[in-house]
Design a protein around this motif. Structure first.
Motif, PDB file in Angstrom:
ATOM      1  N   ASP A 100       0.807  -1.232   0.000  1.00 46.88           N
ATOM      2  CA  ASP A 100       0.000   0.000   0.000  1.00 46.88           C
ATOM      3  C   ASP A 100       0.841   1.283   0.000  1.00 46.88           C
ATOM      4  OD1 ASP A 100      -3.169   0.806   1.694  1.00 46.88           O
ATOM      5  OD2 ASP A 100      -2.523   0.917  -0.384  1.00 46.88           O
ATOM      6  N   VAL A 101       2.083   1.181  -0.460  1.00 49.77           N
ATOM      7  CA  VAL A 101       2.850   2.406  -0.711  1.00 49.77           C
ATOM      8  C   VAL A 101       2.469   2.860  -2.113  1.00 49.77           C
ATOM      9  CG1 VAL A 101       5.148   3.368  -1.127  1.00 49.77           C
ATOM     10  CG2 VAL A 101       4.744   1.877   0.848  1.00 49.77           C
ATOM     11  N   LYS A 102       1.838   4.009  -2.198  1.00 49.85           N
ATOM     12  CA  LYS A 102       1.237   4.436  -3.467  1.00 49.85           C
ATOM     13  C   LYS A 102       2.211   5.243  -4.328  1.00 49.85           C
ATOM     14  CE  LYS A 102      -3.435   4.573  -1.617  1.00 49.85           C
ATOM     15  NZ  LYS A 102      -4.676   5.373  -1.464  1.00 49.85           N
ATOM     16  N   GLY A 103       3.219   5.781  -3.695  1.00 54.09           N
ATOM     17  CA  GLY A 103       4.148   6.575  -4.497  1.00 54.09           C
ATOM     18  C   GLY A 103       5.233   7.177  -3.647  1.00 54.09           C
ATOM     19  N   LEU A 104       6.291   7.600  -4.312  1.00 52.90           N
ATOM     20  CA  LEU A 104       7.434   8.175  -3.626  1.00 52.90           C
ATOM     21  C   LEU A 104       7.969   9.308  -4.467  1.00 52.90           C
ATOM     22  CD1 LEU A 104      10.309   6.270  -1.895  1.00 52.90           C
ATOM     23  CD2 LEU A 104      10.857   8.041  -3.555  1.00 52.90           C
ATOM     24  N   LEU A 105       8.326  10.381  -3.789  1.00 53.97           N
ATOM     25  CA  LEU A 105       8.853  11.558  -4.473  1.00 53.97           C
ATOM     26  C   LEU A 105      10.064  12.041  -3.695  1.00 53.97           C
ATOM     27  CD1 LEU A 105       8.080  13.557  -6.786  1.00 53.97           C
ATOM     28  CD2 LEU A 105       6.749  14.808  -5.120  1.00 53.97           C
ATOM     29  N   PHE A 106      11.136  12.272  -4.396  1.00 56.00           N
ATOM     30  CA  PHE A 106      12.332  12.803  -3.756  1.00 56.00           C
ATOM     31  C   PHE A 106      12.637  14.133  -4.421  1.00 56.00           C
ATOM     32  CE2 PHE A 106      15.609  12.930  -0.966  1.00 56.00           C
ATOM     33  CZ  PHE A 106      16.888  12.633  -1.399  1.00 56.00           C
ATOM     34  N   LEU A 107      12.578  15.215  -3.641  1.00 60.61           N
ATOM     35  CA  LEU A 107      12.718  16.561  -4.179  1.00 60.61           C
ATOM     36  C   LEU A 107      13.898  17.267  -3.552  1.00 60.61           C
ATOM     37  CD1 LEU A 107       9.018  17.709  -3.653  1.00 60.61           C
ATOM     38  CD2 LEU A 107      10.049  17.296  -5.864  1.00 60.61           C
ATOM     39  N   ALA A 108      14.583  18.089  -4.334  1.00 63.73           N
ATOM     40  CA  ALA A 108      15.539  19.020  -3.747  1.00 63.73           C
ATOM     41  C   ALA A 108      14.756  20.114  -3.021  1.00 63.73           C
ATOM     42  CB  ALA A 108      16.408  19.629  -4.841  1.00 63.73           C
ATOM     43  N   GLU A 109      15.420  20.862  -2.184  1.00 65.76           N
ATOM     44  CA  GLU A 109      14.736  21.930  -1.423  1.00 65.76           C
ATOM     45  C   GLU A 109      14.082  22.953  -2.325  1.00 65.76           C
ATOM     46  OE1 GLU A 109      17.122  22.343   2.801  1.00 65.76           O
ATOM     47  OE2 GLU A 109      16.756  24.118   1.586  1.00 65.76           O
ATOM     48  N   GLY A 114      12.580  22.236  -4.976  1.00 68.69           N
ATOM     49  CA  GLY A 114      11.460  21.618  -5.668  1.00 68.69           C
ATOM     50  C   GLY A 114      11.868  20.826  -6.893  1.00 68.69           C
ATOM     51  N   GLN A 115      13.157  20.854  -7.241  1.00 63.82           N
ATOM     52  CA  GLN A 115      13.639  20.060  -8.381  1.00 63.82           C
ATOM     53  C   GLN A 115      13.409  18.576  -8.063  1.00 63.82           C
ATOM     54  OE1 GLN A 115      17.859  20.497  -8.981  1.00 63.82           O
ATOM     55  NE2 GLN A 115      17.964  18.799 -10.402  1.00 63.82           N
ATOM     56  N   VAL A 116      12.806  17.871  -9.008  1.00 62.13           N
ATOM     57  CA  VAL A 116      12.499  16.461  -8.780  1.00 62.13           C
ATOM     58  C   VAL A 116      13.755  15.632  -8.985  1.00 62.13           C
ATOM     59  CG1 VAL A 116      11.139  14.494  -9.570  1.00 62.13           C
ATOM     60  CG2 VAL A 116      10.129  16.773  -9.556  1.00 62.13           C
ATOM     61  N   LEU A 117      14.137  14.902  -7.957  1.00 62.58           N
ATOM     62  CA  LEU A 117      15.309  14.033  -8.062  1.00 62.58           C
ATOM     63  C   LEU A 117      14.890  12.611  -8.409  1.00 62.58           C
ATOM     64  CD1 LEU A 117      17.245  15.424  -4.952  1.00 62.58           C
ATOM     65  CD2 LEU A 117      17.522  16.044  -7.352  1.00 62.58           C
ATOM     66  N   TYR A 118      13.698  12.236  -7.946  1.00 62.65           N
ATOM     67  CA  TYR A 118      13.161  10.918  -8.281  1.00 62.65           C
ATOM     68  C   TYR A 118      11.680  10.914  -7.984  1.00 62.65           C
ATOM     69  CZ  TYR A 118      12.365   5.904  -8.411  1.00 62.65           C
ATOM     70  OH  TYR A 118      11.872   4.653  -8.718  1.00 62.65           O
ATOM     71  N   SER A 119      10.933  10.212  -8.844  1.00 64.63           N
ATOM     72  CA  SER A 119       9.490  10.141  -8.643  1.00 64.63           C
ATOM     73  C   SER A 119       8.990   8.812  -9.161  1.00 64.63           C
ATOM     74  CB  SER A 119       8.819  11.296  -9.401  1.00 64.63           C
ATOM     75  OG  SER A 119       7.422  11.150  -9.362  1.00 64.63           O
ATOM     76  N   LYS A 120       8.160   8.170  -8.375  1.00 64.36           N
ATOM     77  CA  LYS A 120       7.588   6.894  -8.825  1.00 64.36           C
ATOM     78  C   LYS A 120       6.249   6.747  -8.141  1.00 64.36           C
ATOM     79  CE  LYS A 120       8.022   2.663 -10.645  1.00 64.36           C
ATOM     80  NZ  LYS A 120       8.144   2.413 -12.078  1.00 64.36           N
ATOM     81  N   ALA A 121       5.203   6.476  -8.933  1.00 66.18           N
ATOM     82  CA  ALA A 121       3.884   6.351  -8.319  1.00 66.18           C
ATOM     83  C   ALA A 121       2.996   5.469  -9.160  1.00 66.18           C
ATOM     84  CB  ALA A 121       3.239   7.725  -8.174  1.00 66.18           C
ATOM     85  N   GLN A 122       2.023   4.848  -8.479  1.00 72.61           N
ATOM     86  CA  GLN A 122       1.006   4.096  -9.202  1.00 72.61           C
ATOM     87  C   GLN A 122      -0.039   5.057  -9.766  1.00 72.61           C
ATOM     88  OE1 GLN A 122      -0.598   1.699  -6.117  1.00 72.61           O
ATOM     89  NE2 GLN A 122       1.340   0.693  -5.694  1.00 72.61           N
ATOM     90  N   ASP A 123      -0.060   6.253  -9.205  1.00 72.00           N
ATOM     91  CA  ASP A 123      -1.124   7.205  -9.512  1.00 72.00           C
ATOM     92  C   ASP A 123      -0.510   8.473 -10.109  1.00 72.00           C
ATOM     93  OD1 ASP A 123      -4.171   7.865  -7.880  1.00 72.00           O
ATOM     94  OD2 ASP A 123      -3.112   9.298  -9.144  1.00 72.00           O
ATOM     95  N   LYS A 124      -1.111   8.966 -11.186  1.00 72.16           N
ATOM     96  CA  LYS A 124      -0.550  10.134 -11.864  1.00 72.16           C
ATOM     97  C   LYS A 124      -0.622  11.397 -11.007  1.00 72.16           C
ATOM     98  CE  LYS A 124      -4.785  11.355 -14.459  1.00 72.16           C
ATOM     99  NZ  LYS A 124      -5.721  11.025 -13.495  1.00 72.16           N
ATOM    100  N   HIS A 125      -1.473  11.391  -9.962  1.00 73.17           N
ATOM    101  CA  HIS A 125      -1.652  12.622  -9.184  1.00 73.17           C
ATOM    102  C   HIS A 125      -0.386  13.024  -8.440  1.00 73.17           C
ATOM    103  CE1 HIS A 125      -6.043  11.412  -9.415  1.00 73.17           C
ATOM    104  NE2 HIS A 125      -5.990  12.596  -9.963  1.00 73.17           N
ATOM    105  N   LEU A 126       0.499  12.049  -8.189  1.00 72.86           N
ATOM    106  CA  LEU A 126       1.708  12.367  -7.427  1.00 72.86           C
ATOM    107  C   LEU A 126       2.507  13.468  -8.106  1.00 72.86           C
ATOM    108  CD1 LEU A 126       3.225  11.252  -4.842  1.00 72.86           C
ATOM    109  CD2 LEU A 126       4.797  10.215  -6.474  1.00 72.86           C
ATOM    110  N   SER A 127       2.462  13.498  -9.423  1.00 74.81           N
ATOM    111  CA  SER A 127       3.266  14.500 -10.142  1.00 74.81           C
ATOM    112  C   SER A 127       2.811  15.930  -9.820  1.00 74.81           C
ATOM    113  CB  SER A 127       3.209  14.256 -11.647  1.00 74.81           C
ATOM    114  OG  SER A 127       1.868  14.398 -12.099  1.00 74.81           O
ATOM    115  N   ARG A 128       1.586  16.079  -9.348  1.00 73.24           N
ATOM    116  CA  ARG A 128       1.097  17.423  -9.002  1.00 73.24           C
ATOM    117  C   ARG A 128       1.870  18.000  -7.824  1.00 73.24           C
ATOM    118  NH1 ARG A 128      -5.402  16.339  -8.973  1.00 73.24           N
ATOM    119  NH2 ARG A 128      -5.641  15.810 -11.163  1.00 73.24           N
TER     120      ARG A 128
END
Lengths: 109, 330
Positions: free
Chosen positions: A21-30, A32-46
């Motif tokens: 039940d981990v739906k997604g993970l986002l790793f951001l620089a301070e 806001g630059q995206v360093l890594y993103s992975k999700a089952q759901d497109k909403h995470l990109s928002r």
């Protein structure tokens, strides 16, 4: 400041993402630059569109935050590189998720 | 129809040159020229100016001319003629939409003027619209704009600043931020002047239009009831949680203190926004760890927010669970 890309991020975050039940993970620089993103759901990109720079002073006051939304939870862990966000559902083993996040953070360059 | 632009610069020879050269564009715009900042301010107040070209050396009342005009709620877009080396944007709030380095040719300037008039100048006027529907539309559509809001019929006026659908700030005489937004969003029928740009970048509000509209409606209901001498029960989410939480936790479960705390407002705003992004259930509370004083915190987003300081030897997740159950029953 441009943050260096992570080497082999899929391997780095694999264990966290593999937990129930981990739906997604986002790793951001301070900034806001995206360093890594992975999700089952497109909403995470928002989440990438939030003004992370503006909130960085407040987030500097804490090590981690859990946001509660009914069954869902967003776990935000501040690191030396930025912010690790994990979106979990109600069945996620929260302690295991956090433990695995600590392992990942310890292995970051 | 030809639009009116104002050119203000201390360099008289530049003004003379522009007076000659910009004349050929009179089908598209007519230029008013002055070398005097005071005259420029007066012209903006009395004439319907669609765009201002301003020399960066001009000041008024201790501020750069664009900054002064912005403070006076003049939202006309500005093309700034910058000294060499000063082309970069500053933190100063203003309606500068373009910076052109000197020396600038009339042709280049005329092109920029036409682009700004086409893109950033007044987008439209709407009269007698339903405010709540329109502002939610702006949010949903992710628009970047500045909206001057006139309350229909009585001349009350305010301004809302949107970037990509997010309400960053609001201005109303004597009010800014959330307070100004709540004031403006309570108006039902409004006349709107919409500019296709936003001069601000910093988000002071960090709340969705929906939550602000709700709060504005509640405040309006209470004000109307008070005028009639009727006292309304506070809405569920505004029930005084502080006494309830103090009673439930004081000295128990490792909770050291329970108190109102507005210092996490922007974090709560972020939480609301993240929840909206992911389209999950409404935001209920957050728990924080790793504070400098060694405690953990559970923060409830009530009005005002309430923070429970939890000893680091206690289990903040258990406290958070218990607070959630209390909130369900409240």
């Amino acid at each position: 400041m441009v943050v260096a890309p992570l080497s082999n991020p899929q391997s780095l975050f694999r264990d966290v993402l593999a937990l129930d039940d981990v739906k997604g993970l986002l790793f951001l620089a301070e900034t806001g630059q995206v360093l890594y993103s992975k999700a089952q759901d497109k909403h995470l990109s928002r989440l990438e569109q939030e003004d992370w720079n503006a909130i960085s002073k407040t987030l500097a006051r804490v090590r981690e935050v859990d946001f509660f939304y009914g069954d869902d939870r967003i776990y935000l862990r501040r690191t030396a590189h930025g912010y690790l966000l994990v979106w979990m559902g109600g069945m996620a083993p929260v302690d295991m998720v956090k433990l695995n996040c600590e392992v990942v953070i310890a292995s970051l360059p | 129809m030809s639009k009116k632009i104002l050119v203000v610069d201390a360099d008289r020879s530049l003004l003379l040159q522009l007076r000659n050269d910009l004349g050929q564009y009179r089908q598209k715009f007519t230029a008013l020229l002055t070398e005097n900042a005071r005259a420029a301010v007066e012209a903006v107040r009395t004439q319907d100016v669609a765009l201002i070209v301003a020399g960066s050396q001009l000041e008024f009342d201790g501020l750069s001319l664009p900054a002064y005009l912005f403070r006076q709620e003049v939202l006309t877009p500005v093309v700034l003629l910058a000294e060499p080396g000063q082309e970069a944007s500053t933190d100063e709030a203003s309606c500068v939409v373009r910076r052109l380095p000197r020396p600038v040719s009339s042709t280049v300037l005329a092109e920029e003027i036409q682009q700004v008039l086409a893109n950033e100048a007044l987008e439209g006027l709407l009269h007698g619209v339903s405010a709540s529907s329109f502002f939610q539309f702006v949010e949903v559509e992710g628009k970047t704009c500045t909206i001057s809001v006139n309350r229909s019929g009585d001349g009350d006026r305010g301004t809302l600043f949107f970037v990509k659908g997010r309400l960053l700030d609001a201005h109303y005489p004597e009010l800014d931020g959330v307070a100004a937004a709540l004031k403006i969003l309570a108006w039902e029928k409004v006349d709107l002047a919409i500019l296709n740009f936003c001069p601000l970048r910093h988000n002071r509000i960090n709340r969705s239009i929906g939550s602000l509209l709700l709060d504005a409606a509640v405040a309006q209901d209470h004000a109307a009831a008070a005028e009639q001498g009727v006292e309304l029960a506070p809405p569920l989410k505004h029930k005084p949680l502080l006494p309830l939480l103090q009673q439930s936790f004081a000295g128990r479960e490792g909770v050291e203190t329970v108190a109102e705390d507005t210092s996490w407002d922007d974090l709560l705003g972020l939480a609301q926004s993240l929840g909206k992004d992911l389209e999950v259930a409404p935001f209920e509370l957050c728990s924080l760890s790793g504070l400098k004083d060694g405690t953990d915190l559970v923060v409830v987003p009530s009005t005002p927010p309430v923070a429970l300081h939890v000893s680091r030897f206690a289990n903040r997740d258990l406290v958070a669970d218990k607070v959630l159950r209390l909130l369900e029953e409240a």
